[in-house]
Design a protein around this motif. Structure first.
Motif, PDB file in Angstrom:
ATOM      1  N   GLY A  41      31.704  40.536 -15.246  1.00 52.71           N
ATOM      2  CA  GLY A  41      32.418  41.424 -14.332  1.00 52.71           C
ATOM      3  C   GLY A  41      33.629  41.955 -15.060  1.00 52.71           C
ATOM      4  O   GLY A  41      34.162  41.278 -15.941  1.00 52.71           O
TER       5      GLY A  41
ATOM      6  N   SER B  88      37.658  41.781 -11.342  1.00 50.77           N
ATOM      7  CA  SER B  88      36.513  41.806 -10.432  1.00 50.77           C
ATOM      8  C   SER B  88      36.427  40.552  -9.558  1.00 50.77           C
ATOM      9  O   SER B  88      35.632  40.485  -8.639  1.00 50.77           O
TER      10      SER B  88
ATOM     11  N   GLU C 207      31.765  42.452  -8.902  1.00 47.45           N
ATOM     12  CA  GLU C 207      32.627  43.639  -8.855  1.00 47.45           C
ATOM     13  C   GLU C 207      33.333  43.680  -7.508  1.00 47.45           C
ATOM     14  O   GLU C 207      32.708  43.424  -6.483  1.00 47.45           O
ATOM     15  N   ASN C 208      34.592  44.035  -7.519  1.00 49.06           N
ATOM     16  CA  ASN C 208      35.398  44.080  -6.305  1.00 49.06           C
ATOM     17  C   ASN C 208      35.230  42.842  -5.442  1.00 49.06           C
ATOM     18  O   ASN C 208      35.146  42.924  -4.215  1.00 49.06           O
TER      19      ASN C 208
ATOM     20  N   HIS D  33      29.141  49.809 -14.159  1.00 50.02           N
ATOM     21  CA  HIS D  33      30.053  48.770 -13.666  1.00 50.02           C
ATOM     22  C   HIS D  33      31.014  48.306 -14.758  1.00 50.02           C
ATOM     23  O   HIS D  33      31.490  47.184 -14.723  1.00 50.02           O
TER      24      HIS D  33
END
Lengths: 281, 283
Positions: free
Chosen positions: B46, B50, B221-222, B244
């Motif tokens: 990530g 992230s 992610e996020n 990404h």
């Protein structure tokens, strides 16, 4: 414009049991506008070497000349040298400290004794040159992502308008896209601003992709100094000192050994692709 | 239940101003569901920010969840009385070796962990012996850690965690500061622990090459897990990973480029050997 290192030696703790000769007889000439990569394993003398180039460490013996002037001369201004040879340390974002990003970038030029207007113009220009979004200029630097913080730190050095920019592992700890962005930025500064770049890196792939000349350090000495192709051709010797060639080099050598006449000098994905496609067509 | 399991795990970082009013909320983990079986070698990818490290800190009970639950070795981490047992079950190795070493002598540094959790002295030395052997650092046992290279220091840090005999070790970017050789040694140590001692490994990294030998990969992610699968499955999705902010191993990338140029190279190539075989078939 150039930096010349003439028989530079550096040792510390001399006369004790911990005596270490960190640099041995270094002879180098760095020309204006070069893009150089310095590689070598931990403890090979890379960081010691670059700190000599802007006078942070004084050689035990030998001479260093910046544009023909002896930097150890009494009349020579070290302060000026440090503004013209900018050094970006490892993890430079740890050195951000001002309340806003803009103030942080102003710190360097302010210390050069420039007037407020020039300082602000330079900070503005530096932040623009690293592609930093304008709406964040007056935010505190501490909430930014790792890659963004690093841009601010590089801008801080850029605002001193250096002719030579030395970066010690500028991509350590960044994600792949962050790595590409920082390296792209450095390459762009080299092309558009004409700044001489010296890049210390542990990534052979990055070095192969960006630099024109590689200096290999081993046990305080320069082991190789040449174009990436010539240096990586010695991949077996590099391995012996704890380094390696880019992965592509190994692939090409193995394909060649199996009878596919590919280009052994290919060091980047792009070059390998071209050569393989050519051979197979 | 696996050794690490999370259900709807949420972590919000809340910033407050001087009057204690909420200034901003950042959701670092957003309903994460994870189930890691004992003995697996897991990689977590990530981009910066992230949520990978936040997740790691939950596994070691260094943070407490805003919502949801995390179990380590069957224990609910949010229960106060489980905090110490959880930290015994799940060890952690951080990015910077210099921040994790505290003693003047290598073997004392390795002994620090077990001593803290109340292991009897006799047994401490046995464990130190074993752990240093496992990371191949026995010959440096009487050295001062500050004379070691980055990779060696990191292996001492791993031995220190090992000596507490955890069932699981979380490695949070253990190789980010190391040179190629140091990186290789640390990775090798992690794999050996996994294979010979059955220690569950969670490796957080930005180096795609380090992921190739993992059993399973999660991509974050996020604060969310957005992809999961074997390395071969994950790295077959080159364009998606790039979107990404991630990458694929060099050999996978070259295979992908050759395929795009029209060569009949199969999907999911991870290593040099596989690529050579595929290219020689084309010939």
């Amino acid at each position: 414009m150039s930096i010349i290192l003439d028989k530079v030696n550096y040792s510390y703790s001399e006369g004790t049991a911990y005596h270490v000769q960190a640099l041995k007889d270094i002879n180098l000439k760095i020309e204006d506008g070069e893009f150089i990569g310095i590689i070598g394993h931990t403890g090979s003398g890379k960081s010691t070497l670059i700190q000599h180039m802007n006078g942070l460490i004084k050689a035990t013996s030998g001479g260093i000349y910046f544009n023909g002037q002896d930097i150890y001369d009494e009349d020579f201004s070290m302060k000026e040298l440090r503004s013209r040879v900018g050094l970006v340390f490892q993890y430079p974002e740890h050195q951000l400290f001002e309340t806003t990003i803009f103030d942080d970038v102003c710190f360097g030029p302010k210390n050069l004794g420039l007037d407020k207007k020039t300082v602000e113009l330079r900070a503005f220009e530096a932040l623009r040159n690293v592609g930093f979004p304008h709406e964040l200029f007056y935010q505190p630097p501490f909430d930014l992502s790792g890659g963004q913080k690093r841009r601010v730190a590089i801008a801080g050095v850029l605002a001193m308008k250096p002719e030579v920019l030395i970066l010690d592992e500028p991509t350590a700890g960044l994600d792949p896209a962050g790595r590409d962005e920082i390296l792209g930025l450095i390459s762009q500064m080299h092309k558009e601003l004409g700044i001489t770049i010296i890049l210390v890196s542990h990534s052979m792939e990055d070095v192969a992709k960006y630099v024109d000349r590689i200096i290999v350090m081993n046990q305080g000495s320069v082991m190789y100094d040449g174009a990436p192709k010539d240096v990586f051709r010695q991949y077996k010797d590099l391995e012996a000192v704890g380094l390696a060639a880019p992965q592509v080099t190994y692939l090409m050598h193995e394909l060649h050994a199996q009878g596919l006449p590919v280009d052994l000098d290919a060091t980047t994905i792009e070059e390998a692709k071209r050569s393989i496609l050519e051979v197979l067509k | 239940m696996g050794i690490i399991k999370t259900k709807g795990l949420v972590h919000d970082f809340i910033r407050r101003d001087e009057e204690d009013n909420v200034e901003s909320i950042t959701t670092a983990l957003d309903h994460v569901d994870l189930d890691v079986k004992e003995g697996q070698f897991i990689a977590i990818l990530g981009h910066n920010g992230s949520g990978k490290s936040t997740l790691a800190k939950h596994i070691n009970a260094l943070l407490s969840a805003t919502e949801g639950t995390i179990w380590v070795d069957g224990m609910d981490v949010s229960e106060e009385e489980n905090v110490i047992p959880v930290r015994k079950s799940a060890g952690m190795v951080f990015q910077n070796p210099d921040n994790q070493i505290i003693a003047n002598i290598v073997e004392e540094d390795v002994a620090f962990g077990p001593e803290n959790i109340g292991v009897p002295t006799e047994e401490i030395w046995e464990r130190v012996e074993k752990s240093l052997g496992a990371v191949r650092m026995t010959k440096y046992r009487n050295h001062s850690p500050n004379k070691l290279s980055g990779g060696q220091k990191q292996r001492v840090a791993i031995a220190g965690v090992m000596a507490m005999e955890p069932k699981c070790i979380v490695f949070d970017e253990p190789t980010a500061m190391l040179d190629p050789n140091g990186r290789k040694d640390v990775l090798k140590a992690a794999h050996e622990l996994n294979e010979t001692k059955g220690v569950t490994v969670l490796l957080i990294t930005h180096y795609m090459e380090e992921v190739v030998d993992a059993d399973y990969v999660y991509v974050m992610e996020n604060g969310k897990i957005i992809m999961d699968g074997t390395p071969r499955e994950i790295f077959s999705r080159v364009e998606e990973l790039k979107a990404h902010r991630l990458d694929v191993p060099q050999m996978t990338l070259l295979a992908h480029e050759l395929r795009q140029a029209g060569l009949p190279i199969p999907q999911g190539i991870l290593t040099r050997e596989e690529l050579i075989e595929a290219i020689m078939k084309v010939k």
